[in-house]
Design an enzyme around this catalytic site. Structure first.
Site, PDB file in Angstrom:
ATOM      1  N   CYS A  28       0.669  -1.318   0.114  1.00 17.40           N
ATOM      2  CA  CYS A  28      -0.017   0.203   0.137  1.00 17.40           C
ATOM      3  C   CYS A  28       0.850   1.238  -0.027  1.00 17.40           C
ATOM      4  CB  CYS A  28      -0.870   0.060   1.276  1.00 17.40           C
ATOM      5  SG  CYS A  28      -1.799   1.216   1.470  1.00 17.40           S
TER       6      CYS A  28
ATOM      7  N   ARG B  88     -13.076   3.862 -16.833  1.00 17.11           N
ATOM      8  CA  ARG B  88     -14.302   4.322 -16.348  1.00 17.11           C
ATOM      9  C   ARG B  88     -14.338   4.021 -14.780  1.00 17.11           C
ATOM     10  NH1 ARG B  88     -19.718   2.355 -15.725  1.00 17.11           N
ATOM     11  NH2 ARG B  88     -19.066   0.385 -16.336  1.00 17.11           N
TER      12      ARG B  88
HETATM   13  P1  IMP Z   1      -1.052  -7.245   3.588  1.00 21.73           P
HETATM   14  O1  IMP Z   1      -1.704  -8.205   4.469  1.00 21.73           O
HETATM   15  O2  IMP Z   1      -0.465  -6.344   4.405  1.00 21.73           O
HETATM   16  O3  IMP Z   1      -0.329  -7.449   2.290  1.00 21.73           O
HETATM   17  O4  IMP Z   1      -2.464  -6.083   3.174  1.00 21.73           O
HETATM   18  C1  IMP Z   1      -3.633  -6.532   2.590  1.00 21.73           C
HETATM   19  C2  IMP Z   1      -4.476  -5.376   2.544  1.00 21.73           C
HETATM   20  O5  IMP Z   1      -4.056  -4.207   1.911  1.00 21.73           O
HETATM   21  C3  IMP Z   1      -5.690  -5.781   1.787  1.00 21.73           C
HETATM   22  O6  IMP Z   1      -6.638  -6.584   2.459  1.00 21.73           O
HETATM   23  C4  IMP Z   1      -6.174  -4.363   1.364  1.00 21.73           C
HETATM   24  O7  IMP Z   1      -7.145  -3.898   2.493  1.00 21.73           O
HETATM   25  C5  IMP Z   1      -5.336  -3.601   1.424  1.00 21.73           C
HETATM   26  N1  IMP Z   1      -4.650  -3.427  -0.325  1.00 21.73           N
HETATM   27  C6  IMP Z   1      -4.879  -4.333  -1.317  1.00 21.73           C
HETATM   28  N2  IMP Z   1      -4.269  -3.684  -2.226  1.00 21.73           N
HETATM   29  C7  IMP Z   1      -3.816  -2.478  -2.017  1.00 21.73           C
HETATM   30  C8  IMP Z   1      -3.403  -1.565  -2.840  1.00 21.73           C
HETATM   31  O8  IMP Z   1      -3.143  -1.308  -3.924  1.00 21.73           O
HETATM   32  N3  IMP Z   1      -3.229  -0.131  -2.217  1.00 21.73           N
HETATM   33  C9  IMP Z   1      -3.297   0.066  -0.867  1.00 21.73           C
HETATM   34  N4  IMP Z   1      -3.857  -1.082  -0.066  1.00 21.73           N
HETATM   35  C10 IMP Z   1      -4.387  -2.215  -0.790  1.00 21.73           C
END
Ligand code: IMP
Length: 496
Positions: free
Chosen positions: A313, A414
């Site tokens: 993110c 879109r």
């Molecule tokens: P991780 O477990 O730290 O990899 O975070 C996963 C979470 O990041 C997901 O469940 C989403 O809430 C969030 N997320 C997914 N894709 C994106 C993105 O492109 N940008 C920001 N947050 C994201």
């Protein structure tokens, strides 16, 4: 001057540690249940539960059919991503719902076929056991590898070598693996054909698959013994997507949005609640008590918390919005508890984004989350829908954000008025099969709960005592000041 400035820094999960409670025989690891509430259930309806407090993120590089099946078999749930066509997402849901552990869709043969031809099929497809059916699909017998020799019997018909129907133990209309197991146990067969009342062949159950099934005691099943699955929807096409997902059998929806405190989320939640009130929906993501109240008033039956912390993110960098996950959970859980006191409705809180390892899951639960959503953790597994690749001397899997350019390719601009991306694309180290990783993560969570003297997640919420730690304490809590050659260590972190 801003309307509000909070001068306390926002906290992340890694800044907290648990103080142990009193451990007794009653709180030993084998007594701990990780069962948790998946969504608030209206009175009179069957309560929705998870058997373990983890779900996989609705992301292209995380949650496909294989993840949906394996995670539900282990007691959790996958959310199939909505950044694909409605037809594809519904087909994925259908594949998960039609999966019946141990019940195989058989490749069948006809009695007049030559054994030589069956032998060729066996070599090309890798099957050794063939049910034999007539033109009306009625079961006539079964041909196993013990019943023929591909060379000596090549000129004979299948009917001359098969074990005929009269000599077989069969299951009639069975859909419960335990019932199939009972019949298999009493028979001398290695496979049990399942037929309907017209004696037409439906499935085969293999003895080896039943044994394998017994290794999944926490399987998450609906009342028709199908695996549970979740599906994501967006705030654009929900009027068409939700009916298709409901028809395909989705058990719960989540509205996929990086900022759920919006009119678009309100419209989606209200529409879903009004038209599909039997289908629970998670709202999110929000990071304040105010956001929680908003989503629940719009009809959310669980609320997802987290903004800016996900491993892929870049929202905080791009927009400056976000909050440390611990601070967000604390704020939202306080509001959830107030809401519960006022209404008697217990709305589960889901911690999402930046949860790295078992310790993070444990801290999130202790702070009041009911379960966690993870992307990166699951992206590393065999069952995520990406191909393994070798990068220098490591086996890696690609992992990308839903807000990255790659994820957005599926649909026209879109849908994305934004001119910038909110996520990146990278790699995570391949970790192996889910069933070789998740049980270890869960046993660490149980060990923490045992140390804290609690046996359920709700008790954990009430009894946990936490403390903010300094950067130096965090350093002290890691391996330090020793030489540890990699190959002499059996310590395996679930971080990478
Ligand atoms: P991780 O477990 O730290 O990899 O975070 C996963 C979470 O990041 C997901 O469940 C989403 O809430 C969030 N997320 C997914 N894709 C994106 C993105 O492109 N940008 C920001 N947050 C994201």
């Amino acid at each position: 001057m801003a309307k509000k400035i909070i001068n306390e820094p926002s906290r992340t999960l890694m800044e907290y540690r648990l103080l142990p409670g009193y451990t007794t025989d009653e709180t030993s690891i084998d007594k701990i249940s990780l069962e948790t509430t998946l969504a608030w259930t209206p009175e009179g309806e069957q309560e929705l539960k998870l058997n373990i407090p983890v779900v996989s993120a609705a992301m292209q590089s995380v949650s496909g059919v294989e993840m949906g099946i394996e995670l539900a078999r282990l007691g959790g749930l996958a959310f199939i991503f909505c950044s694909q066509t409605i037809e594809n997402e519904a087909a994925m849901i259908r594949d998960i719902k039609s999966y019946k552990a141990g019940f195989v869709d058989p490749f069948y043969v006809h009695p007049d076929m030559l054994i030589g031809d069956v032998f060729e099929i066996s070599k090309s497809k890798g099957f050794n056991t063939f049910p034999v059916v007539d033109v009306n699909h009625k079961l006539l017998g079964i041909l196993t590898k013990n019943d023929y020799s591909g060379t000596h019997h090549a000129h004979l018909k299948v009917s001359e070598r098969m074990i005929p129907r009269e000599q077989l133990v069969v299951g009639v209309n069975i859909s419960d693996i335990k019932e199939a197991n009972k019949l298999l146990r009493e028979s001398h067969q290695s496979v049990l054909p399942i037929v309907n009342e017209e004696d037409q062949l439906k499935n085969l159950v293999f003895r080896k698959d039943v044994r394998n099934h017994m290794n999944y005691p926490l399987e998450l099943l609906d009342d028709r013994k199908r695996l549970l699955t979740g599906a994501a929807v967006n705030t654009h096409d929900y009027r068409e997507r939700v009916p298709a997902l409901e028809e395909a059998g989705a058990d719960i929806l989540t509205v996929d949005s990086s900022d759920g405190f919006s009119i678009y989320q309100k419209q989606a939640l209200e529409w879903i609640s009004a038209n599909y009130s039997h289908l629970p929906v998670i709202g999110g993501n929000i990071i304040t008590g105010k956001g929680f109240r908003f989503l629940v008033d719009c009809g959310a039956r669980a609320v997802k918390v987290g903004m800016g912390g996900g491993s892929i993110c870049i929202t905080q960098e791009q927009k400056g919005t976000g909050r440390g996950l611990a601070s967000a959970i604390i704020d939202v859980v306080n509001e959830r508890n107030r809401y519960f006191e006022e209404t008697g409705k217990y709305i589960p809180v889901v911690a999402d984004g930046g949860i790295v390892d078992s310790k993070d899951v444990t801290i999130a639960l202790a702070l009041g989350a009911d379960y966690v959503m993870m992307g990166r953790y699951f992206a590393r597994m065999e069952e995520s829908p990406t191909e393994k690749i070798q990068l220098s001397n490591r086996i890696m899997k690609p992992y990308w954000g839903e807000g990255s350019a790659r994820a957005r390719e599926w649909k026209s601009a879109r849908y994305y008025q934004m001119k910038f991306v909110e996520g990146v694309e990278g790699f995570v180290q391949y970790a192996g099969k889910l069933r070789d990783n998740l049980p270890e993560t869960l046993s660490k969570i149980k060990a923490s709960m045992s140390s804290c003297g609690v046996t359920t997640i709700r008790e954990f919420h009430e009894q946990a005592e936490l403390e903010i730690v300094s950067a130096l304490s965090i350093r002290e809590g890691k391996v330090h000041d020793i030489y540890m050659p990699n190959d002499s260590s059996d310590y395996k972190s679930d971080k990478y």
